[in-house]
Design an enzyme around this catalytic site. Structure first.
Site, PDB file in Angstrom:
ATOM      1  N   TYR A   1       0.838  -1.201   0.000  1.00 59.19           N
ATOM      2  CA  TYR A   1       0.000   0.000   0.000  1.00 59.19           C
ATOM      3  C   TYR A   1       0.872   1.251   0.000  1.00 59.19           C
ATOM      4  O   TYR A   1       0.576   2.219  -0.704  1.00 59.19           O
ATOM      5  CB  TYR A   1      -0.937  -0.010   1.218  1.00 59.19           C
ATOM      6  CG  TYR A   1      -1.929  -1.134   1.175  1.00 59.19           C
ATOM      7  CD1 TYR A   1      -3.111  -1.024   0.450  1.00 59.19           C
ATOM      8  CD2 TYR A   1      -1.691  -2.327   1.851  1.00 59.19           C
ATOM      9  CE1 TYR A   1      -4.022  -2.060   0.396  1.00 59.19           C
ATOM     10  CE2 TYR A   1      -2.601  -3.369   1.807  1.00 59.19           C
ATOM     11  CZ  TYR A   1      -3.759  -3.233   1.076  1.00 59.19           C
ATOM     12  OH  TYR A   1      -4.658  -4.266   1.022  1.00 59.19           O
TER      13      TYR A   1
ATOM     14  N   ASN B   1     -12.703  -0.822  -4.670  1.00 61.20           N
ATOM     15  CA  ASN B   1     -12.621  -1.145  -6.097  1.00 61.20           C
ATOM     16  C   ASN B   1     -13.828  -1.974  -6.540  1.00 61.20           C
ATOM     17  O   ASN B   1     -14.011  -3.090  -6.060  1.00 61.20           O
ATOM     18  CB  ASN B   1     -11.315  -1.921  -6.350  1.00 61.20           C
ATOM     19  CG  ASN B   1     -11.212  -2.493  -7.738  1.00 61.20           C
ATOM     20  OD1 ASN B   1     -11.873  -2.059  -8.674  1.00 61.20           O
ATOM     21  ND2 ASN B   1     -10.366  -3.504  -7.872  1.00 61.20           N
TER      22      ASN B   1
ATOM     23  N   CYS C   1      -6.774  -5.481  -7.621  1.00 60.95           N
ATOM     24  CA  CYS C   1      -6.528  -5.105  -6.232  1.00 60.95           C
ATOM     25  C   CYS C   1      -5.899  -6.251  -5.441  1.00 60.95           C
ATOM     26  O   CYS C   1      -5.298  -6.023  -4.394  1.00 60.95           O
ATOM     27  CB  CYS C   1      -7.819  -4.630  -5.574  1.00 60.95           C
ATOM     28  SG  CYS C   1      -9.212  -5.746  -5.766  1.00 60.95           S
ATOM     29  N   HIS C   2      -5.993  -7.470  -5.955  1.00 62.06           N
ATOM     30  CA  HIS C   2      -5.384  -8.615  -5.266  1.00 62.06           C
ATOM     31  C   HIS C   2      -3.858  -8.544  -5.280  1.00 62.06           C
ATOM     32  O   HIS C   2      -3.208  -9.230  -4.504  1.00 62.06           O
ATOM     33  CB  HIS C   2      -5.860  -9.934  -5.893  1.00 62.06           C
ATOM     34  CG  HIS C   2      -5.501 -10.110  -7.328  1.00 62.06           C
ATOM     35  ND1 HIS C   2      -6.239  -9.517  -8.338  1.00 62.06           N
ATOM     36  CD2 HIS C   2      -4.499 -10.787  -7.930  1.00 62.06           C
ATOM     37  CE1 HIS C   2      -5.695  -9.845  -9.497  1.00 62.06           C
ATOM     38  NE2 HIS C   2      -4.631 -10.606  -9.279  1.00 62.06           N
TER      39      HIS C   2
ATOM     40  N   GLU D   1      -0.881 -16.295 -10.852  1.00 64.18           N
ATOM     41  CA  GLU D   1      -0.096 -15.350 -11.641  1.00 64.18           C
ATOM     42  C   GLU D   1       1.405 -15.563 -11.486  1.00 64.18           C
ATOM     43  O   GLU D   1       2.192 -14.876 -12.122  1.00 64.18           O
ATOM     44  CB  GLU D   1      -0.472 -13.916 -11.260  1.00 64.18           C
ATOM     45  CG  GLU D   1      -1.884 -13.555 -11.659  1.00 64.18           C
ATOM     46  CD  GLU D   1      -2.263 -12.138 -11.278  1.00 64.18           C
ATOM     47  OE1 GLU D   1      -1.440 -11.418 -10.663  1.00 64.18           O
ATOM     48  OE2 GLU D   1      -3.397 -11.730 -11.596  1.00 64.18           O
TER      49      GLU D   1
END
Length: 180
Positions: free
Chosen positions: A104, A127, A135-136, A162
């Protein structure tokens, strides 16, 4: 405004995708259409909702993403209704490459608001287009998994999918429950 809500099955459970004729308006984890409609109305006010298959190709792009094509959302038209700060954060989220994460605080610095990590966290949590606006990919400064509207097990799954190598297991009390 007329909005279509489509139910899409995925490896992480049912997703509800809200679109209009031009853009994606929301991606919601779970199958609770009434909750999704309340969220939509919170963002956009009065809307007419129709449950049917969306026409922007989001279903196919989600299939591609879950098949490993992480750029599947890159040119997908999105429309959000938020504050200028929220929109800045949401735009910056789309710049975080698949397989990478930001804290963040790092995201706050990136948007020119050092010291605004908490405000970035609030915007991140608001979001409306989860997953597509990734946002993950935002984690704690200590590399821990932090809050995620879809639940920490989903967040961990998405990051592993990912290729993020360091993803810790969510706390034991957060079993892999796909309900929102």
């Amino acid at each position: 405004m007329n909005v279509t809500i489509d139910r899409i099955d995925s490896p992480i459970g049912t997703l509800l995708v809200a679109t209009d004729d031009a853009a994606v308006r929301m991606l919601h984890f779970g199958d609770d259409v009434a909750h999704a409609v309340r969220r939509l109305r919170g963002f956009y006010g009065t809307i007419d909702v129709i449950e049917r298959r969306e026409r922007l190709g989001v279903r196919e792009r989600l299939d591609a993403y879950f098949g490993g094509e992480f750029g599947a959302f890159d040119d997908l038209p999105l429309a959000t209704n938020g504050t200028a700060f929220q929109k800045t954060v949401w735009s910056a989220l789309r710049e975080i490459a698949p397989g990478t994460t930001r804290s963040y605080g790092e995201l706050a610095k990136r948007i020119g608001a050092p010291g605004a990590a908490r405000a970035v966290g609030l915007a991140n949590g608001a979001n409306p287009i989860a997953l597509i606006v990734p946002c993950h990919r935002v984690i704690g400064a200590d590399r821990s998994l932090t809050g995620f509207g879809g639940g920490l097990p989903r967040k961990a799954w998405l990051l592993r999918h990912e290729g993020v190598a360091f993803v810790p297991e969510p706390a034991p009390q957060t079993a892999f429950d796909l309900s929102p």
